[in-house]
Write an enzyme that holds these catalytic residues in place. Structure first.
Site, PDB file in Angstrom:
ATOM      1  N   ASP A  92       0.817  -1.212   0.000  1.00 41.76           N
ATOM      2  CA  ASP A  92       0.000   0.000   0.000  1.00 41.76           C
ATOM      3  C   ASP A  92       0.854   1.267   0.000  1.00 41.76           C
ATOM      4  OD1 ASP A  92      -2.394   1.278  -0.003  1.00 41.76           O
ATOM      5  OD2 ASP A  92      -2.902   0.887   2.088  1.00 41.76           O
ATOM      6  N   THR A 152      -5.745   9.896  10.929  1.00 37.92           N
ATOM      7  CA  THR A 152      -4.340   9.448  10.925  1.00 37.92           C
ATOM      8  C   THR A 152      -3.680   9.568   9.543  1.00 37.92           C
ATOM      9  OG1 THR A 152      -5.156   7.185  10.642  1.00 37.92           O
ATOM     10  CG2 THR A 152      -4.677   7.884  12.887  1.00 37.92           C
ATOM     11  N   PRO A 153      -2.342   9.537   9.516  1.00 37.71           N
ATOM     12  CA  PRO A 153      -1.589   9.715   8.266  1.00 37.71           C
ATOM     13  C   PRO A 153      -1.210   8.377   7.613  1.00 37.71           C
ATOM     14  CG  PRO A 153      -0.082   9.825  10.080  1.00 37.71           C
ATOM     15  CD  PRO A 153      -1.422   9.464  10.663  1.00 37.71           C
ATOM     16  N   TRP A 154      -0.412   8.456   6.554  1.00 32.92           N
ATOM     17  CA  TRP A 154      -0.103   7.261   5.771  1.00 32.92           C
ATOM     18  C   TRP A 154       1.292   6.701   6.047  1.00 32.92           C
ATOM     19  CZ3 TRP A 154       4.321   8.594   3.409  1.00 32.92           C
ATOM     20  CH2 TRP A 154       4.528   9.954   3.156  1.00 32.92           C
ATOM     21  N   LYS A 178     -10.484   7.520  10.864  1.00 32.37           N
ATOM     22  CA  LYS A 178     -10.393   7.926   9.450  1.00 32.37           C
ATOM     23  C   LYS A 178      -8.923   7.875   9.074  1.00 32.37           C
ATOM     24  CE  LYS A 178      -9.784  10.667   6.371  1.00 32.37           C
ATOM     25  NZ  LYS A 178      -8.811  10.354   5.319  1.00 32.37           N
ATOM     26  N   PRO A 179      -8.477   6.763   8.466  1.00 31.30           N
ATOM     27  CA  PRO A 179      -7.072   6.679   8.040  1.00 31.30           C
ATOM     28  C   PRO A 179      -6.831   7.520   6.789  1.00 31.30           C
ATOM     29  CG  PRO A 179      -8.242   4.650   7.485  1.00 31.30           C
ATOM     30  CD  PRO A 179      -9.248   5.555   8.129  1.00 31.30           C
ATOM     31  N   GLU A 181      -6.242   8.478   3.050  1.00 36.19           N
ATOM     32  CA  GLU A 181      -6.698   7.926   1.768  1.00 36.19           C
ATOM     33  C   GLU A 181      -5.534   7.312   0.979  1.00 36.19           C
ATOM     34  OE1 GLU A 181      -6.757  10.968   2.858  1.00 36.19           O
ATOM     35  OE2 GLU A 181      -6.372  12.490   1.315  1.00 36.19           O
ATOM     36  N   SER A 232      -0.169  16.529   8.962  1.00 35.00           N
ATOM     37  CA  SER A 232       0.629  17.733   8.720  1.00 35.00           C
ATOM     38  C   SER A 232       0.122  18.899   9.578  1.00 35.00           C
ATOM     39  CB  SER A 232       0.535  18.105   7.244  1.00 35.00           C
ATOM     40  OG  SER A 232      -0.804  18.419   6.929  1.00 35.00           O
ATOM     41  N   THR A 235      -3.055  20.639   7.962  1.00 33.71           N
ATOM     42  CA  THR A 235      -4.345  19.983   8.228  1.00 33.71           C
ATOM     43  C   THR A 235      -4.673  20.048   9.715  1.00 33.71           C
ATOM     44  OG1 THR A 235      -3.792  18.457   6.443  1.00 33.71           O
ATOM     45  CG2 THR A 235      -5.696  17.907   7.756  1.00 33.71           C
ATOM     46  N   GLU A 253      -0.678  15.687  16.733  1.00 31.14           N
ATOM     47  CA  GLU A 253       0.667  15.148  16.477  1.00 31.14           C
ATOM     48  C   GLU A 253       1.026  15.570  15.058  1.00 31.14           C
ATOM     49  OE1 GLU A 253       2.567  13.568  18.532  1.00 31.14           O
ATOM     50  OE2 GLU A 253       1.163  13.087  20.131  1.00 31.14           O
ATOM     51  N   CYS A 287       7.737  11.607  10.967  1.00 33.79           N
ATOM     52  CA  CYS A 287       7.518  12.941  11.560  1.00 33.79           C
ATOM     53  C   CYS A 287       8.711  13.397  12.384  1.00 33.79           C
ATOM     54  CB  CYS A 287       6.276  12.915  12.429  1.00 33.79           C
ATOM     55  SG  CYS A 287       6.334  11.605  13.660  1.00 33.79           S
ATOM     56  N   GLU A 386       9.631  20.961   6.363  1.00 34.46           N
ATOM     57  CA  GLU A 386       9.615  19.499   6.413  1.00 34.46           C
ATOM     58  C   GLU A 386       9.544  18.946   4.994  1.00 34.46           C
ATOM     59  OE1 GLU A 386       5.955  17.534   7.783  1.00 34.46           O
ATOM     60  OE2 GLU A 386       7.204  16.260   9.043  1.00 34.46           O
TER      61      GLU A 386
HETATM   62  P1  NAD Z   1      -2.159  15.118   6.095  1.00 33.14           P
HETATM   63  O1  NAD Z   1      -2.277  16.256   7.032  1.00 33.14           O
HETATM   64  O2  NAD Z   1      -2.190  15.380   4.643  1.00 33.14           O
HETATM   65  O3  NAD Z   1      -3.331  14.055   6.350  1.00 33.14           O
HETATM   66  C1  NAD Z   1      -3.527  13.463   7.624  1.00 33.14           C
HETATM   67  C2  NAD Z   1      -4.968  12.998   7.719  1.00 33.14           C
HETATM   68  O4  NAD Z   1      -5.827  14.134   7.723  1.00 33.14           O
HETATM   69  C3  NAD Z   1      -5.420  12.115   6.563  1.00 33.14           C
HETATM   70  O5  NAD Z   1      -6.231  11.079   7.044  1.00 33.14           O
HETATM   71  C4  NAD Z   1      -6.221  13.080   5.714  1.00 33.14           C
HETATM   72  O6  NAD Z   1      -7.193  12.463   4.914  1.00 33.14           O
HETATM   73  C5  NAD Z   1      -6.865  13.938   6.783  1.00 33.14           C
HETATM   74  N1  NAD Z   1      -7.355  15.246   6.320  1.00 33.14           N
HETATM   75  C6  NAD Z   1      -6.924  15.984   5.268  1.00 33.14           C
HETATM   76  N2  NAD Z   1      -7.641  17.127   5.185  1.00 33.14           N
HETATM   77  C7  NAD Z   1      -8.514  17.125   6.208  1.00 33.14           C
HETATM   78  C8  NAD Z   1      -9.495  18.038   6.680  1.00 33.14           C
HETATM   79  N3  NAD Z   1      -9.744  19.172   6.045  1.00 33.14           N
HETATM   80  N4  NAD Z   1     -10.193  17.722   7.790  1.00 33.14           N
HETATM   81  C9  NAD Z   1      -9.951  16.577   8.450  1.00 33.14           C
HETATM   82  N5  NAD Z   1      -9.040  15.660   8.054  1.00 33.14           N
HETATM   83  C10 NAD Z   1      -8.332  15.934   6.947  1.00 33.14           C
HETATM   84  O7  NAD Z   1      -0.838  14.349   6.533  1.00 33.14           O
HETATM   85  P2  NAD Z   1      -0.168  13.109   5.809  1.00 33.14           P
HETATM   86  O8  NAD Z   1       0.437  13.596   4.530  1.00 33.14           O
HETATM   87  O9  NAD Z   1      -1.105  11.955   5.782  1.00 33.14           O
HETATM   88  O10 NAD Z   1       0.993  12.742   6.853  1.00 33.14           O
HETATM   89  C11 NAD Z   1       2.225  13.349   6.862  1.00 33.14           C
HETATM   90  C12 NAD Z   1       2.318  14.358   7.978  1.00 33.14           C
HETATM   91  O11 NAD Z   1       2.016  13.736   9.220  1.00 33.14           O
HETATM   92  C13 NAD Z   1       3.723  14.913   8.133  1.00 33.14           C
HETATM   93  O12 NAD Z   1       3.669  16.301   8.329  1.00 33.14           O
HETATM   94  C14 NAD Z   1       4.229  14.218   9.384  1.00 33.14           C
HETATM   95  O13 NAD Z   1       5.247  14.909  10.061  1.00 33.14           O
HETATM   96  C15 NAD Z   1       2.985  14.082  10.194  1.00 33.14           C
HETATM   97  N6  NAD Z   1       3.131  13.028  11.199  1.00 33.14           N
HETATM   98  C16 NAD Z   1       3.276  13.374  12.511  1.00 33.14           C
HETATM   99  C17 NAD Z   1       3.455  12.389  13.484  1.00 33.14           C
HETATM  100  C18 NAD Z   1       3.655  12.740  14.940  1.00 33.14           C
HETATM  101  O14 NAD Z   1       3.632  11.843  15.772  1.00 33.14           O
HETATM  102  N7  NAD Z   1       3.844  14.005  15.299  1.00 33.14           N
HETATM  103  C19 NAD Z   1       3.476  11.045  13.099  1.00 33.14           C
HETATM  104  C20 NAD Z   1       3.311  10.717  11.758  1.00 33.14           C
HETATM  105  C21 NAD Z   1       3.146  11.722  10.809  1.00 33.14           C
END
Ligand code: NAD
Length: 495
Positions: A92, A152-154, A178-179, A181, A232, A235, A253, A287, A386
């Protein structure tokens, strides 16, 4: 392989109300390997309702001991299905298979740890508080909050979800997850696996879909008692604002640009390996990656030479190969973003030490060489932002004060690391850096027993450890008036 998934609501695989799907594209070779549902507000509504009903049902009345049994059973299922789930994660989002297996071990360990804390919670109920007045007895109960939204993120699709799911269940809540996408498959499996392990239907619901379509309605939902978000900073700000509108707590986080400081007394060979692990592990999509490296100038040349040699020896290949140490990055837009950072660093005048392009032997997939730039200046994009890719920004320093000041000069405050043979100095630097996590003599290890989280634009609140469970509990004080005497604030006139 073609995988077709549905949403997991109220213990059942459920078609999304719109009937729409999103393609699952493997970053290994860009092939479409399946589809996931494109959930939207109607599906979020169904999931929140299911969680609300489940909270009113038997789960809401369980003891910590009851919940521990289920958490341990989930851990057992994760162990049993480790190989299959690790393969799914690699397919994935492209992480090397040994990293994915490691994530599965950590996920199972996290459920076991919170099973233990759930049992311990029972012993903490009705704990007395000395309020200094004999007329009153005050006690503390720690209770679940209700329906919790988890977004959560990917980058660690299953593990980042488990860091929330395990403590939130241990505390007795019901959940809507909500993981991302970009990698939802393992989280959907978790929903079904938890029911197989004995979790009642509706306690853990999994909604997939785009952030704007599924994440936003979830974060705005008034029936949600608390939000826990990892992703991020951009978001995170949106989700925090949505939570604030409903006056709901939200733990954040978020991203980072963590510094690793290497002093001249360090063992160069060992320090080079930690520097590589700090930024190339997970293809830098971590992260807490220590993506800013500060090397004391006396050892800089030797350090750079060893780093270049060893970075060029990293095994880049199909992540399904057991010896793979650098897989592809998650998707095309992430690949393009990383390449743009590399181009900008060159244009801004940083010196390319190693890497900087697609590996010649990987024609397909989204592979990026482990890359390092020296001479990166504090005003360069590469120093401030980042990347979320295997790109290391390096600068040198002369004094401890200068190194700490440079490390702290960041909008982020997630992690920091220091390598020195001088124990006192290590502890001094650990105390001086603005971060939620500090490593001495290493970079990156994370343990479910120890709190995890950041400050500044890296977010607030803590996951993992006892703090991680506390944030999913309502602390209730119960005060009893014990005295036989009247309170007598309003003296009574004689009849
Ligand atoms: P992202 O912010 O793009 O997406 C995270 C989640 O938010 C996804 O499930 C996405 O679908 C959802 N999302 C997007 N728009 C939204 C909205 N308007 N309302 C509600 N939910 C929404 O982040 P990503 O690209 O999936 O992950 C990478 C980021 O995560 C990096 O910045 C990384 O540093 C951070 N991260 C932080 C930690 C930590 O423990 N601090 C751990 C892992 C990743």
């Amino acid at each position: 392989m073609t995988i077709a998934k549905l949403l997991f609501i109220n213990g059942h695989w459920t078609a999304p109300s719109s009937g729409k799907t999103l393609a699952v594209i493997s970053p290994i070779d860009d092939t479409v390997v399946g589809e996931i549902p494109a959930g939207d507000a109607a599906d979020v509504e169904a999931a929140v309702q299911a969680a609300a009903v489940a909270y009113k049902g038997p789960w809401g009345k369980t003891t910590g001991k009851d919940r521990a049994v289920v958490l341990k059973a989930i851990a057992d299922q994760l162990k049993k299905r480790k190989t299959e789930l690790a393969k799914l994660e690699t397919l994935d989002m492209g992480k090397p298979i040994q990293e994915a297996e490691w994530d599965l071990d950590d996920a199972a360990g996290c459920f076991e740890y919170y099973a233990d804390l759930a049992e311990k919670l029972d012993k903490k109920q009705w704990s007395p508080v000395d309020v200094g007045m004999d007329e009153f007895k005050t006690e503390i109960r720690q209770e679940p909050l209700g329906v919790i939204a988890l977004i959560t993120p990917w980058n660690y699709p299953l593990l980042m979800a488990v860091w929330k799911v395990a403590p939130a269940l241990a505390a007795g809540n019901t959940l809507v997850l909500k993981p991302s996408e970009m990698a939802s498959l393992s989280c959907l499996e978790l929903g079904a696996l938890a029911v197989d392990a004995g979790l009642p239907a509706g306690v853990l619901n999994v909604i997939t879909g785009l952030g704007a379509d599924a994440g936003a309605p979830l974060s705005e939902h008034p029936a949600v008692a608390k939000l826990a978000f990892t992703g991020s900073s951009v978001t995170g700000r949106r989700v925090a604002l949505a939570a604030a509108k409903n006056l709901r707590p939200a733990t954040m986080e978020l991203g980072g640009k963590s510094a690793l400081i290497i002093f001249q007394d360090a063992h160069v060979n060992k320090a080079v390996e930690w520097a590589m692990f700090g930024c190339f592990w997970g293809a830098g999509q971590v992260c807490s990656a220590t993506s800013r490296l500060l090397v004391q100038s006396r050892i800089a040349e030797e350090f750079y030479a060893q780093l270049k040699k060893r970075a060029e020896e990293i095994k880049i290949c199909d992540p399904n190969e057991p010896k793979c140490r650098l897989g592809p990055v998650v998707n095309q837009s992430q690949y393009d973003k990383i390449m743009k950072f590399i181009e900008d660093a060159k244009a801004e005048g940083a010196t390319l030490l190693t890497g900087g392009s697609r590996p010649a032997h990987m024609a397909k997939g989204r592979f990026v060489q482990p890359t390092a730039f020296t001479g990166v200046k504090r005003e360069h994009r590469l120093w401030r932002e980042e990347v979320f890719g295997p790109v290391l920004a390096i600068a040198s320093f002369e004094t401890e004060e200068e190194a700490v000041a440079l490390a702290n000069e960041s909008e982020f405050g997630l992690a920091a690391a220091v390598i020195t043979e001088d124990e006192e100095r290590g502890r001094r630097v650990a105390a001086a850096v603005e971060a939620g996590i500090v490593w001495i003599g290493c970079s990156q290890p994370a343990f479910c027993q120890a709190p995890w989280g950041g400050m500044k634009n890296s977010g607030h609140g803590r996951e993992l450890g006892e703090y991680g469970m506390a944030s999913f509990l309502n602390v209730k004080q119960v005060t009893t008036y014990k005295s036989k005497a009247r309170w007598d604030w309003y003296p009574e006139s004689k009849l």
